[in-house]
Design an enzyme around this catalytic site. Structure first.
Site, PDB file in Angstrom:
ATOM      1  N   LYS B  80       0.910  -1.314   0.044  1.00 49.93           N
ATOM      2  CA  LYS B  80      -0.081  -0.022   0.070  1.00 49.93           C
ATOM      3  C   LYS B  80       1.151   1.241   0.078  1.00 49.93           C
ATOM      4  O   LYS B  80       1.891   1.270   0.844  1.00 49.93           O
ATOM      5  CB  LYS B  80      -0.980  -0.088   1.288  1.00 49.93           C
ATOM      6  N   SER B 155      -9.947   1.723   2.888  1.00 51.70           N
ATOM      7  CA  SER B 155      -8.848   2.532   1.961  1.00 51.70           C
ATOM      8  C   SER B 155      -7.783   1.445   1.335  1.00 51.70           C
ATOM      9  O   SER B 155      -7.258   1.933   0.483  1.00 51.70           O
ATOM     10  CB  SER B 155      -8.126   3.453   2.895  1.00 51.70           C
ATOM     11  N   SER B 179      -9.995  -0.475   7.210  1.00 54.18           N
ATOM     12  CA  SER B 179      -9.282  -0.231   5.887  1.00 54.18           C
ATOM     13  C   SER B 179      -8.494  -1.319   5.616  1.00 54.18           C
ATOM     14  O   SER B 179      -8.274  -1.599   4.293  1.00 54.18           O
ATOM     15  CB  SER B 179      -8.487   1.139   5.935  1.00 54.18           C
TER      16      SER B 179
END
Lengths: 95, 489
Positions: B80, B155, B179
């Protein structure tokens, strides 16, 4: 209404954000709706309840005061959008 | 049918790599080819790093030849874009960090490198990890690999989508209010948010420091345990990381559920729950009962206040954390500004997207003079009530199981203009972060439309081993962990 356009403008200044009039209007509606929802918290009586700011009971994490290698100056400032190899350059602060 | 290499798990590939039936360079090339094939439909990556990946793979092959490296040696991972990677651009999904190339690695990246893992790229996320659909990214929105008209969740959307679609073998994400778990649930992969303090946050770009935690997204439960083994443990560079022992989480996966008490929090099964989600989760619960667990009903009465408390606490912390993006030290600067104040304001206004601005405003307001007691203090007191709910529940049971989200993944754009509606979708994941607990999500079924449904397990602090054991038992009973999305290429 939970928050006025004037308050949004004031808070935006505190947060160092520039909002145009359309953004202020939109933000007033959306932040207002969120604050209305958040009023739900007032259904609960929290008199005398100790606030939680951290999920685990960790106290200060001390370490010995010894020098360890850190980033060289050139590496530390190389991401600066304007810099001269020694310092970050910004517009004049004191006139 | 044998799965393609890119669709296999870490533990399957580790065997092939260590027995020299496969080289990491071959495997990495297969994954890079897969990225070429499906990335136009999925859009999971912000920055691909092919050359770096191939050189890391060659180095991993040398380590493997000498019998060196860890269990992740030679395994291609996506990361990420919230984690600092030395020499590789790290944007946090924001325009304000478009040019940022970190001069150091996050501790979790250092640990993966020590094992010999391979990084194929940095994947998409909601800007500064603020969002539930990955529609707030300055570099585009990844699609759900099971149906590209639907959101992949957020997210850590790029992490979940890249794992599900075989664009990597596993990924690292971060979880501040769900997330990791929510996109894992929507994309049909396994995701874990470890206990607060279990994994070092050094080098994680901060959103809400008292809630953030890094966690793995993987194709099955054993892989999740392997990733946690690699990234967990005390780090002197993060003063909130905890000196707690790190067991081998793979060792106890199959030790069974007899004697275990599993709680069903009744508040998570309210009226608004989608019927297919309810049925899939209830099926999972009955499988756990058959596997030997005792199932009891418990109550977490303050669950309904979680979102309200979170949307004060997280934006308040974010407004402070994001003050560092001032156009001076790194990232975007409006070079035309003539005064310092104008430079701050215009750089931030042009660099941040609308959701980030909204949360900065909300957080600044909640902390501003005259409102602090009404909002921040009140929310922190409600946080205490939520923590106490869990403490009470865990005197009666070893873990809690529930859905992850009230519905399967919604259609792209459906909640894009209504932030509050998107916030409310996080009702079942947010309280975990407020209490700092470990939790995970694993697939437990599919809707009739073919979208994955996730199963959540939450446990007491540092009991990730218990969660993994329950998840492993359920995964074995369900037998769906080999299913992969039908992506047309």
């Amino acid at each position: 209404m939970q928050i006025t356009p004037e308050e949004i403008t004031k808070v935006a200044h505190l947060a160092r954000l520039d909002l145009n009039p359309a953004e202020v209007a939109h933000m007033t509606d959306q932040v207002g709706a969120i604050l209305t929802y958040i009023d739900k918290l007032n259904e609960l009586d929290t008199t005398g309840v100790t606030p939680t700011t951290h999920a685990l009971a960790i106290n200060n994490a001390f370490r010995d005061d010894v020098v360890i290698p850190s980033l060289p100056q050139s590496e530390a400032i190389k991401n600066g959008p304007k810099q001269n190899g020694e310092a970050f350059i910004v517009p004049k602060v004191i006139s | 049918m044998e799965l393609a290499l890119y669709d296999q798990t870490i533990h399957q590939l580790q065997e092939l790599l260590q027995s020299k039936q496969l080289s990491s360079v071959e495997l990495t090339n297969q994954v890079l080819n897969r990225i070429d094939q499906v990335e136009p439909q999925i859009g999971a990556f912000i920055t691909e790093c092919r050359d770096l990946a191939l050189s890391q793979a060659a180095a991993a092959d040398q380590m493997l030849a000498k019998g060196e490296g860890g269990p992740l040696c030679g395994i291609p991972l996506s990361i990420k874009d919230v984690l600092c990677t030395k020499g590789v651009r790290t944007t946090c999904g924001s325009k304000i960090l478009e040019p940022f190339v970190p001069p150091y690695d996050a501790t979790v990246i250092t640990r993966l490198k020590e094992q010999g893992a391979v990084m194929v790229g940095k994947v998409s996320m909601d800007e500064f990890a603020m969002g539930s659909a990955n529609e707030n990214c300055a570099y585009g929105t990844p699609k759900n690999p099971w149906n590209t008209n639907h959101i992949c969740g957020g997210s850590s959307g790029g992490s979940a989508a890249s794992v599900a679609s075989g664009e990597c073998i596993a990924s690292l994400g971060s979880d501040t209010g769900g997330s990791v778990r929510q996109p894992a649930s929507h994309c049909g992969v396994v995701g874990m948010k470890p206990t607060y303090g279990r994994v070092s946050r050094f080098g994680l770009l901060a959103f809400a420091s008292s809630l953030d935690q890094i966690g793995p997204l993987t194709k099955d439960v054993r892989d999740c345990a392997m990733m946690l083994n690699a990234i967990g443990g005390y780090d002197p560079k993060d003063s909130t990381s905890v000196k707690e022992s790190m067991p081998d989480f793979t060792a106890t996966l199959s030790s069974g559920l007899s004697g275990m008490r599993i709680g069903i929090p009744k508040e998570y099964f309210s009226e608004g729950l989608d019927q297919e989600v309810r049925a899939a989760v209830e099926n999972g619960i009955s499988l756990l009962r058959q596997a030997g667990a005792e199932i009891i009903e418990v109550s977490l009465p303050h669950t309904e206040y979680g979102i309200a408390a979170y949307y004060i606490i997280a934006p308040a912390e974010a407004s402070s954390n994001l003050a560092r993006y001032d156009g001076v030290k790194y990232g975007f600067r409006n070079q035309d500004a003539s005064t310092l104040l104008e430079m701050y304001k215009t750089s931030r206004s042009q660099g941040f997207g609308p959701e980030v601005k909204r949360r900065i405003i909300l957080g600044t307001y909640a902390l501003s003079s005259g409102y602090y007691d009404a909002y921040y203090k009140k929310a922190s007191q409600v946080r205490t009530k939520i923590v106490e709910d869990y403490q009470r529940a865990f005197t009666a049971c070893d873990a809690l199981v529930s859905p992850v989200t009230p519905t399967p993944a919604w259609r792209l754009g459906d909640k894009a203009d209504d932030p509050l509606a998107a916030y409310l979708s996080d009702a079942m994941t947010i309280c975990t972060n407020l209490a700092g607990l470990p939790a995970m999500s694993l697939p437990c079924g599919f809707s009739t439309a073919g979208l994955p449904i996730g199963f959540q397990i939450q446990g007491p602090h540092f009991q990730e081993g218990t969660l993994l054991k329950i998840a492993f038992a359920l995964e074995q009973a369900l037998g769906i962990s080999q299913r992969r999305p039908p992506i047309s290429t």
